[in-house]
Scaffold this active site. Structure first.
Site, short mmCIF file in Angstrom:
data_model
loop_
_atom_site.label_atom_id
_atom_site.label_comp_id
_atom_site.label_asym_id
_atom_site.label_seq_id
_atom_site.Cartn_x
_atom_site.Cartn_y
_atom_site.Cartn_z
CB SER A 1 -0.91 5.70 7.05
OG SER A 1 -0.88 5.16 7.56
CB SER B 1 -0.03 3.55 4.81
OG SER B 1 0.51 2.51 4.86
CE LYS C 1 -0.06 1.56 8.71
NZ LYS C 1 -0.51 2.02 8.04
CB SER D 1 -1.01 -0.17 1.23
OG SER D 1 -0.02 0.23 2.46
#
Length: 264
Positions: free
Chosen positions: A217, A74, A129, A72
């Site tokens: 995100s 994010s 993250k 993704s």
């Protein structure tokens, strides 16, 4: 993915058990019965051949390093869709496969580390993250500005992001450098959008994580069951990009310039 890890563990244990059983008992019985040592069942032959390979892969993948693919946007602009990364599996302690139970304590995440983990609300999948809040920190996010323990982070505007990978519906985003203590890094900000404002105190044994693509995100700001990442859900520390390829055959999307880039 849990299913792959489970299959790897099961195959390793099965082939190892067959090989050991044959070496200790079955081979001697065959020799005593026929006087030959080469009449070996197929399952034993395959187990003897594959067990060392499976065991090495399991050890490396569980305790040294594991590859992941970024699915993704994010973590843009630092990680792009199609980046294949390596994750240090011992940075935060050695953990058992499948259960992720830590049995050797080595270290803890530092502010700014990019971590791979299993989110509390999606334990079957691995997410990635950046650690923003450590245990005991008070984190707030307001007007696209992060504050840590009451101190707003400084931001340097670098211009408009012009690279690839922006989500659909976003024509441009501001490229900023966020002065996270000890780990300045680039973030993206959509000027007319603010996502996930709030104020949180990180409990002991937990971390607060955010994506670098702040307005695209799904991170601790938006998790509903808990806003925090439990320490036991950590999988490792991302440290290197070893390939970039949006699809498995790299048709028109291969970026050799990203190979070997460290993850900041």
């Amino acid at each position: 993915m849990v299913w792959f890890e489970t299959i790897l563990v099961v195959l390793t244990l099965f082939t190892g058990a067959v090989w050991l059983l044959d070496k200790l008992f079955l081979a001697k019985r065959r020799a005593a019965r026929s006087g030959l040592l080469d009449e070996e069942p197929v399952v034993v032959d395959y187990s003897r051949a594959f067990f060392p390979v499976l065991a090495i892969v399991l050890i490396l993948r569980s305790f040294v390093g594991e590859p992941f693919k970024i699915p993704s946007s994010s973590m843009m602009p630092n990680l792009l869709i199609g980046d294949f990364i390596l994750v240090n599996k011992f940075a935060y302690g050695l953990r058992l496969p499948i259960t992720n139970q830590k049995f050797v304590d080595i270290g803890e995440p530092k502010r700014g580390d990019v971590v791979v983990f299993k989110p509390p609300h999606d334990p079957e999948n691995n997410w990635i993250k950046r650690v923003i809040g450590l245990p005991g920190d008070r984190i707030s996010f307001e007007g696209n500005t992060v504050s840590i323990n009451g101190q707003p982070l400084a931001y340097q505007t670098l211009g408009t992001y012009t690279g690839r990978g922006l989500p659909m519906g976003v024509d441009s985003a501001a490229l900023l450098e966020e002065q996270l203590p000890g780990r300045p890094h680039k973030v993206l900000e959509v000027l007319d959008r603010v996502t996930g404002e709030g104020d949180w105190v990180v409990p002991q044994g937990h971390y607060f994580v955010m994506g670098d693509n702040r307005d695209n995100s799904e991170d601790g700001r938006l998790w509903t069951q808990t806003h925090f990442l439990p320490e036991q859900n950590l999988r490792g520390k991302a440290f290197l990009i070893w390939l970039n390829c949006e699809d498995w055959f790299c048709k028109g999307s291969f970026q050799p310039s990203r190979i070997g880039d460290s993850i900041q």
